[in-house]
Design a protein around this motif. Sequence first.
Motif, PDB file in Angstrom:
ATOM      1  N   GLU A   1       0.963  -1.351   0.048  1.00  0.00           N
ATOM      2  CA  GLU A   1       0.033  -0.064   0.223  1.00  0.00           C
ATOM      3  C   GLU A   1       0.915   1.340   0.069  1.00  0.00           C
ATOM      4  OE1 GLU A   1      -3.461   2.057   2.752  1.00  0.00           O
ATOM      5  OE2 GLU A   1      -3.285  -0.059   2.864  1.00  0.00           O
TER       6      GLU A   1
ATOM      7  N   GLN B   1      -7.350   9.008  -1.208  1.00  0.00           N
ATOM      8  CA  GLN B   1      -7.754   7.899  -0.413  1.00  0.00           C
ATOM      9  C   GLN B   1      -9.059   7.084  -1.257  1.00  0.00           C
ATOM     10  OE1 GLN B   1      -6.495   6.555   2.008  1.00  0.00           O
ATOM     11  NE2 GLN B   1      -8.059   4.911   1.756  1.00  0.00           N
TER      12      GLN B   1
ATOM     13  N   ASP C   1      -9.341   3.359  -2.255  1.00  0.00           N
ATOM     14  CA  ASP C   1     -10.445   2.644  -1.937  1.00  0.00           C
ATOM     15  C   ASP C   1     -11.127   1.647  -3.101  1.00  0.00           C
ATOM     16  OD1 ASP C   1     -10.126   3.563   0.571  1.00  0.00           O
ATOM     17  OD2 ASP C   1     -11.898   4.890   0.460  1.00  0.00           O
ATOM     18  N   ASP C   2     -11.032   2.487  -4.357  1.00  0.00           N
ATOM     19  CA  ASP C   2     -11.536   1.904  -5.643  1.00  0.00           C
ATOM     20  C   ASP C   2     -10.623   0.667  -6.034  1.00  0.00           C
ATOM     21  OD1 ASP C   2     -13.486   3.817  -6.091  1.00  0.00           O
ATOM     22  OD2 ASP C   2     -12.521   4.981  -7.308  1.00  0.00           O
TER      23      ASP C   2
ATOM     24  N   MET D   1      -9.060  -1.106  -3.806  1.00  0.00           N
ATOM     25  CA  MET D   1      -9.020  -2.150  -3.000  1.00  0.00           C
ATOM     26  C   MET D   1     -10.513  -2.669  -3.250  1.00  0.00           C
ATOM     27  SD  MET D   1      -6.863  -2.405  -0.866  1.00  0.00           S
ATOM     28  CE  MET D   1      -7.359  -3.133   0.757  1.00  0.00           C
ATOM     29  N   LYS D   2     -11.551  -2.016  -3.648  1.00  0.00           N
ATOM     30  CA  LYS D   2     -12.982  -2.598  -4.150  1.00  0.00           C
ATOM     31  C   LYS D   2     -12.513  -3.768  -5.112  1.00  0.00           C
ATOM     32  CE  LYS D   2     -15.889   1.085  -2.695  1.00  0.00           C
ATOM     33  NZ  LYS D   2     -16.786   2.168  -3.134  1.00  0.00           N
TER      34      LYS D   2
END
Length: 201
Positions: free
Chosen positions: A37, A54, A58-59, A61-62
């Motif tokens: 990360e 962020q 997050d995208d 990670m999805k």
Amino acid sequence: LWPWLLASSGLSALVQLVTLPFFPDSPSYLLIQKGNEEACRKAIRKLWGEGDHQAEIDDIMKEKGAMASTKTLRVLEVIKERSLRWQLYVLVIVMTTLQLCGINAIYFYSFEVFHTAKFEEYLIPYVSLGVGLCECLSSILCSTLIDRFGRKVLLWGGYLLMGSVLALLTVTLSLQHRFFWMHYFSVILIFLFVVFFGIGP
């Protein structure tokens, strides 16, 4: 001139070879494949500048979560999977028609058509180069049209127009010994075919 034109493609490859080590890795590759990360954040800052990224992380990670829950299928499993049947049919049809649409025949016989059209021998390579440039420009034009009309319309329209041009080209090549102007009409049709190929398929 042709050896220089062919060698010029090596120049862009050389530029890529020299500059590629200085480009950052893809953030999604660093986060999804490597699980790093911190390196992902560093790559995002290098690509998009300082700021709060962020939402992008997050995208990613999805996407990683979606990939983890998706089963990787082998070729035979893809063929047997009923839910993927129509996508597979469409892919096979599009790729088959792309190979059999006639663009290779046009490139192969264009030299003979230009020669029959009484072009000077030294001009024929430049006219052939113009055909390739025509395809390049029509492909660029396609990138602006695809958002407006959609891929389906461009595919159908492209194949329909290419088929019509090939039918006309068959007629003009058959009649080229009867009418002197048929040679030039054949040349125009070759350019049109290449344009429709670039815009459509």
